[in-house]
Write a protein that holds these residues in place. Sequence first.
Motif, PDB file in Angstrom:
ATOM      1  N   ILE A 125       4.840 -36.395   6.969  1.00  0.00           N
ATOM      2  CA  ILE A 125       3.771 -36.796   6.048  1.00  0.00           C
ATOM      3  C   ILE A 125       2.539 -37.198   6.850  1.00  0.00           C
ATOM      4  N   TYR A 126       2.749 -38.002   7.879  1.00  0.00           N
ATOM      5  CA  TYR A 126       1.633 -38.364   8.758  1.00  0.00           C
ATOM      6  C   TYR A 126       1.218 -37.161   9.606  1.00  0.00           C
ATOM      7  N   GLY A 127       2.216 -36.407  10.080  1.00  0.00           N
ATOM      8  CA  GLY A 127       1.931 -35.250  10.933  1.00  0.00           C
ATOM      9  C   GLY A 127       1.095 -34.196  10.236  1.00  0.00           C
ATOM     10  N   ASN A 128       1.356 -33.966   8.956  1.00  0.00           N
ATOM     11  CA  ASN A 128       0.567 -32.987   8.205  1.00  0.00           C
ATOM     12  C   ASN A 128      -0.897 -33.401   8.120  1.00  0.00           C
ATOM     13  N   PHE A 129      -1.133 -34.685   7.920  1.00  0.00           N
ATOM     14  CA  PHE A 129      -2.507 -35.189   7.878  1.00  0.00           C
ATOM     15  C   PHE A 129      -3.209 -34.947   9.213  1.00  0.00           C
ATOM     16  N   VAL A 130      -2.532 -35.306  10.309  1.00  0.00           N
ATOM     17  CA  VAL A 130      -3.123 -35.144  11.645  1.00  0.00           C
ATOM     18  C   VAL A 130      -3.370 -33.671  11.951  1.00  0.00           C
ATOM     19  N   MET A 131      -2.383 -32.813  11.661  1.00  0.00           N
ATOM     20  CA  MET A 131      -2.526 -31.384  11.960  1.00  0.00           C
ATOM     21  C   MET A 131      -3.696 -30.767  11.215  1.00  0.00           C
ATOM     22  N   LEU A 132      -3.826 -31.103   9.924  1.00  0.00           N
ATOM     23  CA  LEU A 132      -4.920 -30.511   9.160  1.00  0.00           C
ATOM     24  C   LEU A 132      -6.274 -30.997   9.672  1.00  0.00           C
ATOM     25  N   GLN A 133      -6.394 -32.299   9.913  1.00  0.00           N
ATOM     26  CA  GLN A 133      -7.666 -32.840  10.400  1.00  0.00           C
ATOM     27  C   GLN A 133      -8.049 -32.206  11.739  1.00  0.00           C
ATOM     28  N   LYS A 134      -7.088 -32.150  12.664  1.00  0.00           N
ATOM     29  CA  LYS A 134      -7.360 -31.599  13.998  1.00  0.00           C
ATOM     30  C   LYS A 134      -7.706 -30.114  13.926  1.00  0.00           C
ATOM     31  N   SER A 135      -6.999 -29.379  13.072  1.00  0.00           N
ATOM     32  CA  SER A 135      -7.221 -27.931  12.993  1.00  0.00           C
ATOM     33  C   SER A 135      -8.618 -27.596  12.496  1.00  0.00           C
ATOM     34  N   GLN A 136      -9.196 -28.470  11.674  1.00  0.00           N
ATOM     35  CA  GLN A 136     -10.526 -28.216  11.122  1.00  0.00           C
ATOM     36  C   GLN A 136     -11.638 -28.815  11.983  1.00  0.00           C
ATOM     37  N   GLY A 137     -11.235 -29.496  13.058  1.00  0.00           N
ATOM     38  CA  GLY A 137     -12.231 -30.128  13.918  1.00  0.00           C
ATOM     39  C   GLY A 137     -12.694 -31.470  13.393  1.00  0.00           C
ATOM     40  N   TYR A 138     -11.911 -32.077  12.473  1.00  0.00           N
ATOM     41  CA  TYR A 138     -12.268 -33.373  11.910  1.00  0.00           C
ATOM     42  C   TYR A 138     -11.556 -34.492  12.670  1.00  0.00           C
ATOM     43  N   GLU A 139     -12.099 -35.686  12.545  1.00  0.00           N
ATOM     44  CA  GLU A 139     -11.503 -36.857  13.173  1.00  0.00           C
ATOM     45  C   GLU A 139     -10.246 -37.252  12.402  1.00  0.00           C
ATOM     46  N   TYR A 140      -9.200 -37.701  13.121  1.00  0.00           N
ATOM     47  CA  TYR A 140      -7.999 -38.166  12.429  1.00  0.00           C
ATOM     48  C   TYR A 140      -7.735 -39.649  12.680  1.00  0.00           C
ATOM     49  N   LYS A 141      -8.395 -40.215  13.680  1.00  0.00           N
ATOM     50  CA  LYS A 141      -8.301 -41.660  13.903  1.00  0.00           C
ATOM     51  C   LYS A 141      -9.449 -42.309  13.126  1.00  0.00           C
ATOM     52  N   LEU A 142      -9.253 -42.418  11.815  1.00  0.00           N
ATOM     53  CA  LEU A 142     -10.331 -42.849  10.933  1.00  0.00           C
ATOM     54  C   LEU A 142     -10.468 -44.367  10.908  1.00  0.00           C
ATOM     55  N   GLU A 143     -11.683 -44.804  10.595  1.00  0.00           N
ATOM     56  CA  GLU A 143     -11.944 -46.236  10.525  1.00  0.00           C
ATOM     57  C   GLU A 143     -11.388 -46.822   9.229  1.00  0.00           C
ATOM     58  N   ASN A 176       4.597 -28.552   3.564  1.00  0.00           N
ATOM     59  CA  ASN A 176       4.004 -27.805   4.677  1.00  0.00           C
ATOM     60  C   ASN A 176       3.227 -26.594   4.176  1.00  0.00           C
ATOM     61  N   ILE A 177       3.769 -25.930   3.160  1.00  0.00           N
ATOM     62  CA  ILE A 177       3.062 -24.785   2.576  1.00  0.00           C
ATOM     63  C   ILE A 177       1.756 -25.247   1.929  1.00  0.00           C
ATOM     64  N   VAL A 178       1.811 -26.381   1.221  1.00  0.00           N
ATOM     65  CA  VAL A 178       0.596 -26.952   0.627  1.00  0.00           C
ATOM     66  C   VAL A 178      -0.434 -27.228   1.716  1.00  0.00           C
TER      67      VAL A 178
END
Length: 703
Positions: A125-143, A176-178
């Motif tokens: 659940i956390y990994g999916n968030f990190v993977m999507l953010q990183k793949s798009q070039g977005y920050e994942y360590k959010l404030e 994961n498909i989502v």
Amino acid sequence: MKKKNVMGENMEAGTNAESDKKAGTKINKESDAKKSKKFRKEFLSQKQKDTAFLVIKIILVCMFAGAYSMLYIWDLYTFKGKVYPMRIVVPTLLFVSSSALMFVKIKVNRWVNFVISILVSLILIYGNFVMLQKSQGYEYKLEGDYVKYNIMVLFMIFMVIFAVTNSFKVAIITINIVNIVMGLANFYLVQFRNSGFLAADIVNIKTAANVAGGYSYRMNYRVYLFLISSIAICFFATKLGKNVVIKKFWRLIPMALALLMVINVNDLVQSKEYVKILKVKYFKPQETFNTNGFYITFARSINDLQVKKPKDYSVQKVENLAEQFKGTKTTVSNDKKPNIIMIMSEAYTDFMSFADVPLSEDNMPFFHSLKKNTLSGQMFVSVFAGGTASTEFEALTSNSMAYIPNGITAYTTYINSPMTSLASTLKAQGYGGIIAMHPYKGTGYKRNKVYPLLGFNKFLTMDDFAEDTETYGLHISDKADMERIISEYENYKKNNDKPFFMFNVTMQNHSPFDAAGVSKDIKLGYNINAPQAVQYLNMLRKSDDALKELVTYFKNVKEPTLIIFFGDHEPKIEESFYEEIEKDYKLDEIYENLMKRNTQFVIWANYDMKSDNNMYISANRMSSLVLETAGLAQNGYQQFVSEFSKKVPIITKKGYIGEDGNFYKTGDKTSPYYEWIHNYDIIQYNNIFDTKNRVQDLYKIAQ
């Protein structure tokens, strides 16, 4: 006799016993035969199942191999010409290990499997968030709490799936498909239109599919690794044990938890407390994805689709406005009513009109020469690099996108019953033809269903053009498009004396701008690498030539004729080009608030009329301006927009500019124009959303 009877009975008993024994043997044999047959049947059934599963596994691995091969097809293992071995090693290990594991049988203790499933689920659940953010070039360590908000949304999705399926395996694979779908949709939308994936895009998915051809679907390495990793996780998840983990009434627990998560997330995105915290920047949502996270931003965009009734709205208020605005009467005789040909040119933008663009030669000399008997200037719109139908909606109906929920296209969502437009207004005043044309697929933006509701008699699409029709770039050329306008006019006039109306949406200059066979004679003087911008600027020269051909034809037509020509939005080309444009911007500073939201327009007459070549309008003004210019009657709504535009000449989704030259947001109650803005909102709500109580007096033509 008695002995004989006894002996007879004994003999009979013996015979019966022997008969029973034989019968028993027969029954046993039949039973054994049935068991053997049942065993063979079950054995064959299991064998068939195993074969089917094996075939499915092979197909899935082959599909995975296809995805893996993109590493080599697109040379993703290189960067700036240099090979990076780890770009090969990592995806290869993921592909080989997960694919091999598909064919290995693993048995794990039920409770061990249960614990592993829970741990894997929580990590993913956390990994999916990190993977999507990183793949798009977005920050994942959010404030702040933004990471928590995104995890809440993902956990909600997971729990809903688990509550429905009662399976960790299915829930892990599905989420994961989502994640894959969300990530790829966002990546490609940013590539194609420079705007990320939001809830409203789901409504427009059919239109997106219509224009999907011609684009490059090449990924960058980040997105590729995201895809390969997600598929590998799905493969690994298939090795988790038994699907059903909770029996009977205990299933109520995950169902209750899923419901609780839905309620919590819903409260979060709707809460007034979080309106500013979770506000979406709709003109560039990827900036919000970067600061707030993708999932909470997407969830918030779902909430923003709701149409809010204007404060103090009532039908009585609309009726009061209808009393005030009863429409205007025509000022010309029937034989002086001009033919009206309105052309919305795809991605048409005269950058030289608002920036000092260094070109080797003028790329639209004819357009620039149209000064006599013309009204022309800047026209501001609510969309950038896409959303053609939004500008079209404003120009034809006098409605404004300022009051439409963010990301929504009115054509695809709200127009399900007849609505007054320029077409219906002209039809009521004796015009004929009333033709709409778009030389592409008719289903785009539901035009095939919307145009009849707006009052058009006929809709011409690419299917109405010959197969050998000239194309330029990837689509039917503007030259062929303009020639068809002339053809339709001539055919109509063979049997009709009534004035002619036609509305045309061109297609030639639709992105992507990487087609072969396009001239590159016009050079761009900026010191940047912008091949798309160069091709686009050269394509505009062809559009200019086509416009010249059309105007030249109607110069020689004796009947009075108006040609209206305007763009729908600025093109999707290199950001580096727009950065240079911003440096050379020459309009007044106030218009920088609407940067990337302006195109140009011209209304040309083949008869004498007063010219004004320095006008500033927005798309909602177009219909009323055309009617005024032609001396035709306006209904009450169009009259309201005419008067409104004197106070607020420009209104867009971003905000508006008043006659005092200041920029305001539509919700600014301190604005001196707030009453006009509020009344516009009330009338439009009645027109679009409260159709059962639509005040028809506003749409009658004054006699």
